[in-house]
Design an enzyme around this catalytic site. Structure first.
Site, PDB file in Angstrom:
ATOM      1  N   TYR A 287       0.832  -1.205   0.000  1.00 47.69           N
ATOM      2  CA  TYR A 287       0.000   0.000   0.000  1.00 47.69           C
ATOM      3  C   TYR A 287       0.866   1.255   0.000  1.00 47.69           C
ATOM      4  O   TYR A 287       1.735   1.431   0.854  1.00 47.69           O
ATOM      5  CB  TYR A 287      -0.903  -0.019   1.225  1.00 47.69           C
ATOM      6  CG  TYR A 287      -1.993   1.013   1.206  1.00 47.69           C
ATOM      7  CD1 TYR A 287      -3.217   0.743   0.595  1.00 47.69           C
ATOM      8  CD2 TYR A 287      -1.818   2.257   1.803  1.00 47.69           C
ATOM      9  CE1 TYR A 287      -4.234   1.678   0.583  1.00 47.69           C
ATOM     10  CE2 TYR A 287      -2.828   3.197   1.794  1.00 47.69           C
ATOM     11  CZ  TYR A 287      -4.036   2.908   1.185  1.00 47.69           C
ATOM     12  OH  TYR A 287      -5.043   3.842   1.172  1.00 47.69           O
ATOM     13  N   TYR A 337      -5.404   5.464  -7.486  1.00 50.94           N
ATOM     14  CA  TYR A 337      -5.653   5.330  -6.055  1.00 50.94           C
ATOM     15  C   TYR A 337      -7.132   5.086  -5.843  1.00 50.94           C
ATOM     16  O   TYR A 337      -7.956   5.998  -5.944  1.00 50.94           O
ATOM     17  CB  TYR A 337      -5.203   6.575  -5.287  1.00 50.94           C
ATOM     18  CG  TYR A 337      -5.393   6.404  -3.795  1.00 50.94           C
ATOM     19  CD1 TYR A 337      -4.627   5.478  -3.090  1.00 50.94           C
ATOM     20  CD2 TYR A 337      -6.347   7.128  -3.098  1.00 50.94           C
ATOM     21  CE1 TYR A 337      -4.813   5.281  -1.734  1.00 50.94           C
ATOM     22  CE2 TYR A 337      -6.531   6.950  -1.737  1.00 50.94           C
ATOM     23  CZ  TYR A 337      -5.757   6.025  -1.063  1.00 50.94           C
ATOM     24  OH  TYR A 337      -5.937   5.839   0.287  1.00 50.94           O
TER      25      TYR A 337
END
Length: 384
Positions: A287, A337
């Site tokens: 991440y 994203y």
């Protein structure tokens, strides 16, 4: 979670285009991603009986089920903490299917972050209890909170902006190989990085994730059912969530060590229920809402020792052919994203052998959710 080891598999993935602005609303994007994932798996919508998504997801189960044409649902859940919940949605489905609560599960995330509002601009929810200790003192955005942790990390361990650049460059290089990535045709150089504007010092423009509209989904079934699906199954070997004691949002004020974040808690549980170790991981999707999260996660998940995450990025270690290729679709920094869900689908692509930046012979993949917030992680494998 020991009971889910290789008992379920991801058999379908789908996504919409990614862009700064898409015309369709979030529900429509969610439906398109889910239908694409079901088509990829060769499963009819009427067979779906389980759903999992994020508490921040605007499209609820009822809307999606009616629009797509699901059958009776016997399991549905939502996971909190934004990007920290991505891998947990898949883990919840795996647990439900392995325990007999459902047979075909769909996890998804649809978001219009590029053209929609920023969560922290909603003044009606500006001061939940944790934020009373951050926002009045200038930590208004996630970038401000992570910037403070980054500065602490640099001070404690000697990490530098060159290490953060290594992260940003590796993600951008992979995006330059991925036609679906927002940054596909936009290479990054060290000069561009070092001269870019600050977002929250020491984080510059290229240390921050993209603002993206888009949606993604995946389909989870039992190991037995997976054998009959259209695509090569990717097995869910291990899964974990992590919320450390005395945790306090991204700043981690009340922990004995603010740099020992939720990744450390999730990792202990993840590896405890796995048959392999960090040394056996061929590729990782970590991440990356901010570049600094990757060195912190490398340490938390055991790829290097405390304080060694910055140095780990040197000499092309994160590139294809390096010690640990990461974010091979471009990640949140350079592909899109969407709260980290694209890291899950990219992990599946790697283990199917269909990534645009394929790691030769990849058989094991770590996927992580947001570090700095209550988090989750998956170990995926294509070994039957």
């Amino acid at each position: 979670m020991a009971g889910i080891r290789d008992a379920t598999a991801i058999v379908g993935i789908g996504q919409t285009p990614f862009a700064r602005r898409l015309d369709e609303d979030e529900r429509t994007l969610a439906c398109r991603a889910v239908l694409a994932a079901l088509d990829d798996a060769g499963i009819a919508p009427g067979e779906v009986d389980a759903l999992a998504s994020f508490t921040m997801e605007e499209t609820d189960e009822v809307e999606l089920a009616k629009a797509v044409g699901f059958g009776d649902l016997t399991f549905f859940s939502k996971v909190g903490y934004g990007g920290g919940g991505s891998c947990a949605t898949v883990a919840h489905l795996a647990a439900a299917i392995a325990s007999g609560q459902a047979s075909v599960g769909v996890a998804w995330r649809s978001r219009k972050r590029g053209s929609g509002p920023r969560p922290w601009t909603d003044t009606t929810v500006q001061l939940p209890t944790p934020a009373q200790w951050t926002r009045p003192f200038g930590l208004l955005r996630p970038a401000d909170e992570i910037a403070m942790l980054t500065r602490r990390y640099m001070h404690e361990y000697g990490a530098t902006r060159d290490h953060l650049f290594n992260v940003a460059l590796a993600c951008r290089n992979r995006a330059n190989q991925n036609p679906a990535a927002v940054m596909y045709d936009r290479p990054l150089t060290r000069e561009m990085y070092m001269t870019s504007r600050w977002i929250s010092e020491p984080l510059c423009l290229f240390d921050n994730c993209l603002e993206t509209d888009g949606a993604l989904a995946c389909v989870v079934v039992s190991r037995e059912r997976a054998r009959d699906c259209a695509r090569r199954p990717v097995y869910i070997h291990s899964a974990a969530q992590g919320l450390p004691a005395q945790h306090h949002g991204m700043v981690n004020y009340w922990n004995d060590d603010p740099l020992t974040g939720p990744a450390w808690t999730a990792a202990r549980h993840l590896w405890k229920h796995a048959d392999f170790t960090p040394e056996d991981v061929d590729v990782a999707q970590i991440y990356d809402a901010f570049s600094a999260l990757i060195p912190l996660s490398l340490e938390g998940y055991g790829f290097c020792g405390r304080g060694e995450g910055g140095a780990f990025t040197e000499q092309g270690a994160l590139e294809i052919g390096g010690r640990l290729p990461v974010n091979t679709g471009g990640g949140g920094l350079s592909e899109a994203y969407v709260h980290g869900f694209n890291l899950i689908t990219e992990g599946v692509k790697q283990l199917r052998g269909t990534s645009t930046a394929q790691v030769p012979g990849a058989a094991t993949c770590l996927v992580t959710a947001g570090e700095g917030v209550p988090t989750s992680a998956l170990l995926l494998t294509n070994r039957s």
